[in-house]
Each structure stands twice: as structure tokens, then as C-alpha cells.
Design a protein around this motif. Structure first.
Motif, mmCIF file in Angstrom:
data_model
loop_
_atom_site.group_PDB
_atom_site.id
_atom_site.type_symbol
_atom_site.label_atom_id
_atom_site.label_comp_id
_atom_site.label_asym_id
_atom_site.label_seq_id
_atom_site.Cartn_x
_atom_site.Cartn_y
_atom_site.Cartn_z
ATOM 1 N N GLN A 133 -4.763 55.053 2.293
ATOM 2 C CA GLN A 133 -4.039 54.870 1.116
ATOM 3 C C GLN A 133 -2.969 53.447 1.310
ATOM 4 N N GLY A 134 -2.717 53.216 2.570
ATOM 5 C CA GLY A 134 -1.798 52.216 2.697
ATOM 6 C C GLY A 134 -0.283 53.016 3.091
ATOM 7 N N LEU A 135 -0.339 54.376 3.409
ATOM 8 C CA LEU A 135 0.890 54.985 3.754
ATOM 9 C C LEU A 135 1.677 54.410 4.807
ATOM 10 N N SER A 136 0.806 54.359 5.803
ATOM 11 C CA SER A 136 1.351 54.188 7.313
ATOM 12 C C SER A 136 1.973 52.637 7.123
ATOM 13 N N ARG A 137 1.224 51.586 6.631
ATOM 14 C CA ARG A 137 1.710 50.489 6.330
ATOM 15 C C ARG A 137 3.077 50.370 5.656
ATOM 16 N N GLN A 138 3.352 51.145 4.648
ATOM 17 C CA GLN A 138 4.397 51.331 4.086
ATOM 18 C C GLN A 138 5.590 51.795 4.620
ATOM 19 N N VAL A 139 5.264 52.848 5.397
ATOM 20 C CA VAL A 139 6.542 53.402 6.111
ATOM 21 C C VAL A 139 6.756 52.606 7.405
ATOM 22 N N LEU A 140 5.996 51.696 8.034
ATOM 23 C CA LEU A 140 6.203 50.609 8.988
ATOM 24 C C LEU A 140 7.079 49.485 8.203
ATOM 25 N N GLU A 141 6.606 49.060 7.186
ATOM 26 C CA GLU A 141 7.162 47.965 6.553
ATOM 27 C C GLU A 141 8.884 48.486 6.072
ATOM 28 N N PHE A 142 9.155 49.402 5.500
ATOM 29 C CA PHE A 142 10.249 50.243 5.426
ATOM 30 C C PHE A 142 11.176 50.102 6.607
ATOM 31 N N ALA A 143 10.570 50.632 7.747
ATOM 32 C CA ALA A 143 11.094 50.504 9.030
ATOM 33 C C ALA A 143 11.590 49.410 9.454
ATOM 34 N N ILE A 144 10.791 48.467 9.401
ATOM 35 C CA ILE A 144 10.979 47.051 9.964
ATOM 36 C C ILE A 144 12.003 46.182 9.165
ATOM 37 N N SER A 145 12.121 46.503 7.906
ATOM 38 C CA SER A 145 12.996 46.043 6.803
ATOM 39 C C SER A 145 14.335 46.727 7.232
ATOM 40 N N MET A 146 14.416 47.978 7.424
ATOM 41 C CA MET A 146 15.612 48.357 8.014
ATOM 42 C C MET A 146 16.165 47.842 9.156
ATOM 43 N N ALA A 147 15.261 47.526 9.986
ATOM 44 C CA ALA A 147 15.593 47.042 11.355
ATOM 45 C C ALA A 147 16.283 45.546 11.350
ATOM 46 N N TRP A 148 15.685 44.903 10.278
ATOM 47 C CA TRP A 148 16.144 43.499 9.946
ATOM 48 C C TRP A 148 17.416 43.692 9.426
ATOM 49 N N GLU A 149 17.733 44.516 8.337
ATOM 50 C CA GLU A 149 18.980 44.740 7.813
ATOM 51 C C GLU A 149 20.154 45.158 8.725
ATOM 52 N N GLU A 150 19.589 45.602 9.874
ATOM 53 C CA GLU A 150 20.661 45.894 10.891
ATOM 54 C C GLU A 150 20.903 44.992 11.865
ATOM 55 N N ASN A 151 20.228 43.667 11.811
ATOM 56 C CA ASN A 151 20.349 42.493 12.426
ATOM 57 C C ASN A 151 19.584 42.771 13.855
ATOM 58 N N CYS A 152 18.604 43.523 13.839
ATOM 59 C CA CYS A 152 17.978 43.641 15.200
ATOM 60 C C CYS A 152 17.223 42.308 15.578
ATOM 61 N N CYS A 153 17.354 42.098 17.184
ATOM 62 C CA CYS A 153 16.771 40.810 17.471
ATOM 63 C C CYS A 153 15.058 41.058 17.436
ATOM 64 N N LYS A 154 14.550 42.289 17.409
ATOM 65 C CA LYS A 154 13.077 42.673 17.859
ATOM 66 C C LYS A 154 13.063 43.918 17.380
ATOM 67 N N VAL A 155 11.583 44.232 17.075
ATOM 68 C CA VAL A 155 11.180 45.559 16.984
ATOM 69 C C VAL A 155 9.940 45.909 17.660
ATOM 70 N N MET A 156 10.176 46.910 18.655
ATOM 71 C CA MET A 156 9.054 47.087 19.407
ATOM 72 C C MET A 156 8.280 48.546 19.035
ATOM 73 N N LEU A 157 7.054 48.455 19.531
ATOM 74 C CA LEU A 157 6.111 49.735 19.177
ATOM 75 C C LEU A 157 5.242 49.777 20.344
ATOM 76 N N LEU A 158 5.267 50.945 20.766
ATOM 77 C CA LEU A 158 4.126 51.502 21.812
ATOM 78 C C LEU A 158 3.109 52.229 21.033
ATOM 79 N N SER A 159 1.711 51.901 21.459
ATOM 80 C CA SER A 159 0.668 52.760 20.943
ATOM 81 C C SER A 159 -0.218 53.052 22.118
ATOM 82 N N GLY A 160 -1.017 54.048 21.755
ATOM 83 C CA GLY A 160 -1.859 54.621 22.739
ATOM 84 C C GLY A 160 -3.068 53.290 23.122
ATOM 85 N N GLU A 161 -3.364 53.384 24.374
ATOM 86 C CA GLU A 161 -4.163 52.166 24.603
ATOM 87 C C GLU A 161 -5.493 52.115 23.818
#
Length: 146
Positions: free
Chosen positions: A90-118
Motif C-alpha cells: 500500500q506504499g506505507l514503507s515508502r511513506q514512513v521513509l519519505e517522512f523520515a528523510i524529510s525530517m533529516a533534511w529539515e535537521e540539516n543532515c549531510c546524509k542519511v544512511m540505511l543498512l539492510s539485510g544483504e
């Protein structure tokens, strides 16, 4: 609705985490409440949730990390991206990720990293679709000895 988790969301978030990590040990209730309060009260930690009519359907965590590099800009890490099986596709993972990424940019982060199982190829496609790129930096993980 996509929002930051509140203190009364603990049981629902734990239910989502159980889907992602079924082998994790159960937490004693008071210990879980204490740790949850620490997370909710931490100004650098955010648990993002998708709330569907009062039921939490998806989540991810966003942690801001202070730094003296990159002009003293923080960097962010996203972990534990979970969507309940009954709410998938339903696109919910995308929505929570986009929200989190937006928050990071609002906090002036220089990058956002994510680890995922291989082996989580479908998840990797999702991460790519929201802008994450592999091959820029290489992630390494060390876990404590058993």
C-alpha cells in the motif's frame, strides 16, 4: 497518517517489531516502558509510524548523529523499516521513509544512511525508489561476541 510515535504507541510498535524480528527476546513490561520513554524523550531519536485508523501499520526509526565533520552537520541513520503483513503493498514503507528523510533534511543532515539485510532484494528496490543509492559508501557491521 504518518507521524512521530508517542508514548502510548509502545505496544503497537512492539507488535510491528515482532514481525520483523520474531526471535528477539520478549522485554519485561516495566523495562520496555523505561526504554521506550528514553527513546521518545531523546531529541535525536524518532520512531516514525503509519497510523491507519488507530492501528500502527508501518514504522521506521530515524536517529540523528551529531558531528564535527561536514561543517558540523549531523548525519542520520534509518533502521527497522517494517510494514505489517496485512498492510503491505500500500506504499506505507515508502511513506514512513519519505517522512523520515524529510525530517533529516529539515535537521540539516549531510546524509542519511540505511543498512539492510544483504538478501532483502525487494526492500532494496524500495530503498532505491526513495533515493538511496548503493555503491557510494560501503557499510560494515560488527556484532558483540556471543
Amino acid at each position: 497518517m504518518i507521524r512521530v510515535a508517542r508514548s502510548n504507541d509502545l505496544a503497537s510498535v512492539l507488535k510491528l517489531y515482532r514481525e520483523l524480528r520474531p526471535l528477539d527476546p520478549d522485554l519485561e513490561v516495566n523495562f520496555a516502558k523505561e526504554k521506550w520513554s528514553e527513546i521518545i524523550d531523546d531529541p535525536l531519536t524518532f520512531i516514525i509510524v503509519a497510523d491507519i485508523d488507530g492501528e500502527l501499520a508501518s514504522t521506521c526509526s530515524l536517529n540523528l548523529n551529531l558531528s564535527i565533520a561536514n561543517g558540523a552537520r549531523p548525519f542520520a541513520i534509518i533502521e527497522h523499516v517494517i510494514t505489517s503483513e496485512k498492510f503491505r503493498r500500500q506504499g506505507l514503507s515508502r511513506q514512513v521513509l519519505e517522512f523520515a528523510i524529510s525530517m533529516a533534511w529539515e535537521e540539516n543532515c549531510c546524509k542519511v544512511m540505511l543498512l539492510s539485510g544483504e538478501h532483502l532484494k525487494k526492500a532494496h528496490s524500495l530503498y532505491g525508489s526513495v533515493g538511496f543509492k548503493s555503491g557510494i559508501e560501503k557499510g560494515f557491521v560488527i556484532k558483540p561476541p556471543s
